[in-house]
Design a protein around this motif. Structure first.
Motif, PDB file in Angstrom:
ATOM      1  N   ALA A   1     -10.810  45.115   6.099  1.00  0.00           N
ATOM      2  CA  ALA A   1     -11.122  46.568   6.534  1.00  0.00           C
ATOM      3  C   ALA A   1     -11.401  47.496   5.724  1.00  0.00           C
ATOM      4  CB  ALA A   1      -9.993  46.420   7.585  1.00  0.00           C
ATOM      5  N   GLY A   2     -12.315  48.393   5.767  1.00  0.00           N
ATOM      6  CA  GLY A   2     -12.399  49.480   4.964  1.00  0.00           C
ATOM      7  C   GLY A   2     -11.593  50.683   5.124  1.00  0.00           C
ATOM      8  N   ALA A   3     -11.230  51.160   4.098  1.00  0.00           N
ATOM      9  CA  ALA A   3     -10.346  52.780   4.326  1.00  0.00           C
ATOM     10  C   ALA A   3     -10.742  53.543   5.750  1.00  0.00           C
ATOM     11  CB  ALA A   3     -10.395  53.455   3.153  1.00  0.00           C
ATOM     12  N   ASP A   4      -9.826  53.815   6.284  1.00  0.00           N
ATOM     13  CA  ASP A   4     -10.015  54.560   7.642  1.00  0.00           C
ATOM     14  C   ASP A   4     -10.979  53.960   8.428  1.00  0.00           C
ATOM     15  OD1 ASP A   4      -8.335  56.842   6.454  1.00  0.00           O
ATOM     16  OD2 ASP A   4     -10.288  57.338   5.309  1.00  0.00           O
ATOM     17  N   GLY A   5     -10.949  52.710   8.634  1.00  0.00           N
ATOM     18  CA  GLY A   5     -11.659  51.992   9.544  1.00  0.00           C
ATOM     19  C   GLY A   5     -13.342  52.062   9.471  1.00  0.00           C
ATOM     20  N   GLY A   6     -13.944  52.177   8.356  1.00  0.00           N
ATOM     21  CA  GLY A   6     -15.127  52.502   8.111  1.00  0.00           C
ATOM     22  C   GLY A   6     -16.068  51.407   8.922  1.00  0.00           C
ATOM     23  N   ARG A   7     -17.451  51.812   8.836  1.00  0.00           N
ATOM     24  CA  ARG A   7     -18.253  50.911   9.576  1.00  0.00           C
ATOM     25  C   ARG A   7     -18.390  49.489   8.971  1.00  0.00           C
ATOM     26  NH1 ARG A   7     -23.328  55.136  10.340  1.00  0.00           N
ATOM     27  NH2 ARG A   7     -22.356  55.871   8.202  1.00  0.00           N
ATOM     28  N   THR A   8     -18.828  48.575   9.723  1.00  0.00           N
ATOM     29  CA  THR A   8     -18.771  47.218   9.148  1.00  0.00           C
ATOM     30  C   THR A   8     -20.054  46.762   8.973  1.00  0.00           C
ATOM     31  OG1 THR A   8     -16.886  46.705  10.899  1.00  0.00           O
ATOM     32  CG2 THR A   8     -18.180  44.741  10.100  1.00  0.00           C
ATOM     33  N   LEU A   9     -20.172  46.161   7.831  1.00  0.00           N
ATOM     34  CA  LEU A   9     -21.422  45.343   7.049  1.00  0.00           C
ATOM     35  C   LEU A   9     -21.057  43.836   7.282  1.00  0.00           C
ATOM     36  CD1 LEU A   9     -24.209  44.675   5.897  1.00  0.00           C
ATOM     37  CD2 LEU A   9     -23.006  45.215   3.648  1.00  0.00           C
ATOM     38  N   VAL A  10     -21.837  43.142   7.952  1.00  0.00           N
ATOM     39  CA  VAL A  10     -21.528  41.521   8.173  1.00  0.00           C
ATOM     40  C   VAL A  10     -22.779  40.846   7.351  1.00  0.00           C
ATOM     41  CG1 VAL A  10     -21.462  39.608   9.711  1.00  0.00           C
ATOM     42  CG2 VAL A  10     -20.386  41.790  10.442  1.00  0.00           C
ATOM     43  N   PHE A  11     -22.230  39.930   6.480  1.00  0.00           N
ATOM     44  CA  PHE A  11     -23.189  38.876   6.143  1.00  0.00           C
ATOM     45  C   PHE A  11     -23.115  37.550   6.938  1.00  0.00           C
ATOM     46  CE2 PHE A  11     -22.442  41.543   2.474  1.00  0.00           C
ATOM     47  CZ  PHE A  11     -23.848  41.656   1.833  1.00  0.00           C
ATOM     48  N   ALA A  12     -24.279  36.975   7.543  1.00  0.00           N
ATOM     49  CA  ALA A  12     -24.139  35.900   8.467  1.00  0.00           C
ATOM     50  C   ALA A  12     -24.788  34.676   7.967  1.00  0.00           C
ATOM     51  CB  ALA A  12     -24.620  36.483   9.765  1.00  0.00           C
ATOM     52  N   GLY A  13     -24.637  33.653   8.280  1.00  0.00           N
ATOM     53  CA  GLY A  13     -25.311  32.556   7.745  1.00  0.00           C
ATOM     54  C   GLY A  13     -24.656  31.077   8.257  1.00  0.00           C
ATOM     55  N   HIS A  14     -25.486  30.142   7.969  1.00  0.00           N
ATOM     56  CA  HIS A  14     -24.885  28.768   8.343  1.00  0.00           C
ATOM     57  C   HIS A  14     -24.431  27.757   6.950  1.00  0.00           C
ATOM     58  CE1 HIS A  14     -28.618  26.972   7.727  1.00  0.00           C
ATOM     59  NE2 HIS A  14     -29.334  28.204   8.088  1.00  0.00           N
ATOM     60  N   THR A  15     -23.521  27.085   7.286  1.00  0.00           N
ATOM     61  CA  THR A  15     -23.322  26.012   6.335  1.00  0.00           C
ATOM     62  C   THR A  15     -23.911  24.711   6.397  1.00  0.00           C
ATOM     63  OG1 THR A  15     -21.108  25.498   7.398  1.00  0.00           O
ATOM     64  CG2 THR A  15     -20.913  27.208   5.779  1.00  0.00           C
ATOM     65  N   ASP A  16     -24.350  24.461   7.656  1.00  0.00           N
ATOM     66  CA  ASP A  16     -24.924  23.284   7.920  1.00  0.00           C
ATOM     67  C   ASP A  16     -26.517  23.049   7.428  1.00  0.00           C
ATOM     68  OD1 ASP A  16     -25.742  25.236   9.978  1.00  0.00           O
ATOM     69  OD2 ASP A  16     -26.187  23.452  11.308  1.00  0.00           O
TER      70      ASP A  16
ATOM     71  N   GLN B   1     -14.694  52.312   1.554  1.00  0.00           N
ATOM     72  CA  GLN B   1     -14.732  52.814   3.272  1.00  0.00           C
ATOM     73  C   GLN B   1     -15.330  51.774   4.029  1.00  0.00           C
ATOM     74  OE1 GLN B   1     -13.729  56.156   4.256  1.00  0.00           O
ATOM     75  NE2 GLN B   1     -12.818  56.389   2.346  1.00  0.00           N
ATOM     76  N   LEU B   2     -16.140  51.229   3.532  1.00  0.00           N
ATOM     77  CA  LEU B   2     -17.155  50.201   4.301  1.00  0.00           C
ATOM     78  C   LEU B   2     -16.144  48.936   4.603  1.00  0.00           C
ATOM     79  CD1 LEU B   2     -20.129  49.884   5.227  1.00  0.00           C
ATOM     80  CD2 LEU B   2     -20.463  48.353   3.017  1.00  0.00           C
ATOM     81  N   THR B   3     -16.175  48.478   5.668  1.00  0.00           N
ATOM     82  CA  THR B   3     -15.361  47.130   6.233  1.00  0.00           C
ATOM     83  C   THR B   3     -16.445  46.123   5.914  1.00  0.00           C
ATOM     84  OG1 THR B   3     -14.130  48.177   8.021  1.00  0.00           O
ATOM     85  CG2 THR B   3     -14.571  45.876   8.020  1.00  0.00           C
ATOM     86  N   LEU B   4     -16.183  45.090   5.239  1.00  0.00           N
ATOM     87  CA  LEU B   4     -16.991  44.002   4.927  1.00  0.00           C
ATOM     88  C   LEU B   4     -16.507  42.712   5.691  1.00  0.00           C
ATOM     89  CD1 LEU B   4     -16.891  44.428   1.009  1.00  0.00           C
ATOM     90  CD2 LEU B   4     -19.036  44.999   2.756  1.00  0.00           C
ATOM     91  N   ALA B   5     -17.586  41.855   6.164  1.00  0.00           N
ATOM     92  CA  ALA B   5     -17.252  40.632   6.955  1.00  0.00           C
ATOM     93  C   ALA B   5     -18.350  39.613   6.767  1.00  0.00           C
ATOM     94  CB  ALA B   5     -17.173  41.219   8.302  1.00  0.00           C
ATOM     95  N   LEU B   6     -17.854  38.364   6.958  1.00  0.00           N
ATOM     96  CA  LEU B   6     -18.898  37.154   6.976  1.00  0.00           C
ATOM     97  C   LEU B   6     -18.598  36.393   8.130  1.00  0.00           C
ATOM     98  CD1 LEU B   6     -18.899  37.808   3.763  1.00  0.00           C
ATOM     99  CD2 LEU B   6     -19.143  35.226   3.591  1.00  0.00           C
ATOM    100  N   LEU B   7     -19.876  35.973   8.629  1.00  0.00           N
ATOM    101  CA  LEU B   7     -19.725  35.232  10.008  1.00  0.00           C
ATOM    102  C   LEU B   7     -20.822  34.020   9.488  1.00  0.00           C
ATOM    103  CD1 LEU B   7     -20.970  36.361  13.486  1.00  0.00           C
ATOM    104  CD2 LEU B   7     -21.219  34.136  12.544  1.00  0.00           C
TER     105      LEU B   7
END
Length: 392
Positions: A59-74, A128-134
């Motif tokens: 989570a980013g500071a103050d609940g900033g917008r979320t950037l997701v990096f997405a991909g597959h391991t298979d 500020q930015l929230t970072l995530a991986l899917l």
């Protein structure tokens, strides 16, 4: 050897054939956990086809917008091992290329994701930015227990995604020359035309379903040839209809078949909907009085991310890193971006040159791995600047 290359090789050495993640997500998750990411493993599917999904969030500071990096391991199966120049799960260097199954699709992208995040957080530990991986182990397979399950889970919890970068191989000649800002929809049909089986010498006692379907087939082909399904638009090619398989007969040359089964597929633009295309096909069949049954499967809806914060950030990052003015495209097949686009308005795909994906001796240019990492990091930095400016 760069840290990105080391991580890419570590992932390639894992034989993660769908749906077996083979420990790839654990490798990535451990590095993310050290950065303060909260890890959640979401398993799905039957016992004999268990899919592993990873949702990791910082989570980013103050609940900033979320950037997701997405991909597959298979990865897809290797094919004949004796046709590989080097073992597919032994990372090997030749002529400036890194060889191995998944090198291009898409383990080098996954490595670049994680190292880009590590470098960004080392320079800005409290963004500020929230970072995530899917991440999923079911992209190359049926794709019913992978990314789509995570997206449904997030939607049910009310979790939002603002930006998403999918690491699919999108480049054509040089890393960064093309990104996908949308994809066409995919819809398949299985048409069974009913007839009456009989002896070929006594056609008056039978009804040939191939003959019965022929006039309708001619009309459907004519619509397709004339680009009559829809004209496309500035971002999408016209919708295309193609037959993939036709099955009829018993194998004997003196028997009129009792039925013919036709498999076909639409790749459609945002100018059409599944319903509009289904109605058009049905109207043609009805006009010609075809006795039939028809089953439809919608593989994915089309999506489009118009130029805005994410597209512009990625384009600028590519130009700053490589000097390339990247092309926006919606060409090619489908990807898991089709699921993410249902819960995220800004989705793009960017990754290495795609010429060797799914082939024997799959490979990626070694220098492209570092290029991707730098482009991903620059994109995070640009979106963080936007986020920090909004918070100010």
């Amino acid at each position: 050897m760069s840290r990105t290359l080391q991580l890419a090789e570590q992932l390639i050495s894992r034989p993660s054939l769908t749906p077996d993640d083979a420990g790839c997500q654990q490798i990535l998750g451990e590095r993310l956990a050290r950065l303060g990411f909260r890890l959640e493993t979401i398993e799905s599917g039957p016992a004999d086809f268990r899919v592993t999904n990873l949702w990791a969030v910082r989570a980013g500071a103050d609940g900033g917008r979320t950037l997701v990096f997405a991909g597959h391991t298979d990865v897809v199966p290797t094919g004949p091992l004796d046709e590989w120049t080097s073992p597919p799960f032994t990372p090997t260097h030749r002529g400036g290329q890194l060889y191995g199954r998944g090198a291009c699709d898409m383990k080098s992208s996954l490595a670049a994701f994680v190292v880009a995040i590590e470098e960004f957080l080392a320079a800005r530990p409290d963004p500020q930015l929230t970072l995530a991986l899917l991440l999923t182990s079911d992209e190359e397979g049926p794709s019913v227990d992978g990314t789509v399950v995570v997206c449904h889970t997030l939607a049910a919890r009310g979790e939002t995604i603002d930006y998403c970068i999918v690491g699919e191989p999108t480049s054509v000649e040089r890393c960064g020359d093309m990104i996908k800002n949308g994809r066409r929809g995919s819809m398949s049909g299985r048409l069974t035309v009913n007839g009456i089986q009989g002896h070929i010498a006594y056609p008056h006692l039978a009804r040939n379903p191939v003959h019965a379907f022929a006039p309708a087939l001619a009309e459907l082909v004519a619509i397709n040839a004339a680009g009559g399904w829809d004209p496309g638009n500035a971002f999408f090619q016209p919708t295309s209809w193609q037959i993939s398989n036709i099955h009829a007969g018993t194998g004997a040359n003196n028997v009129i078949p009792g039925a013919v089964v036709i498999d076909f597929n639409f790749r459609f633009s945002t100018e059409s909907t599944p319903e509009s295309l289904q109605q058009r096909v049905q109207a043609v069949l009805d006009t010609h009085g075809v006795d039939h049954t028809l089953a439809w499967t919608v593989g994915g809806l089309p999506f489009l991310t118009p130029p805005a914060e994410l597209v512009e950030a990625v384009q600028q990052a590519i130009h700053d890193e490589t000097g390339i003015v990247t092309e926006l495209s919606t060409s090619g097949g489908t990807s898991d971006a089709r699921f993410i686009a249902r819960i995220c308005k800004q989705v793009i795909e960017f990754g290495p040159v795609n010429a060797s994906i799914h082939k024997i001796d799959e490979h990626v240019a070694v220098d492209a791995i570092e290029t991707m990492k730098n482009v991903y990091r620059r994109t995070i930095e640009r979106l963080e600047q936007i986020e920090a400016g909004s918070a100010a």
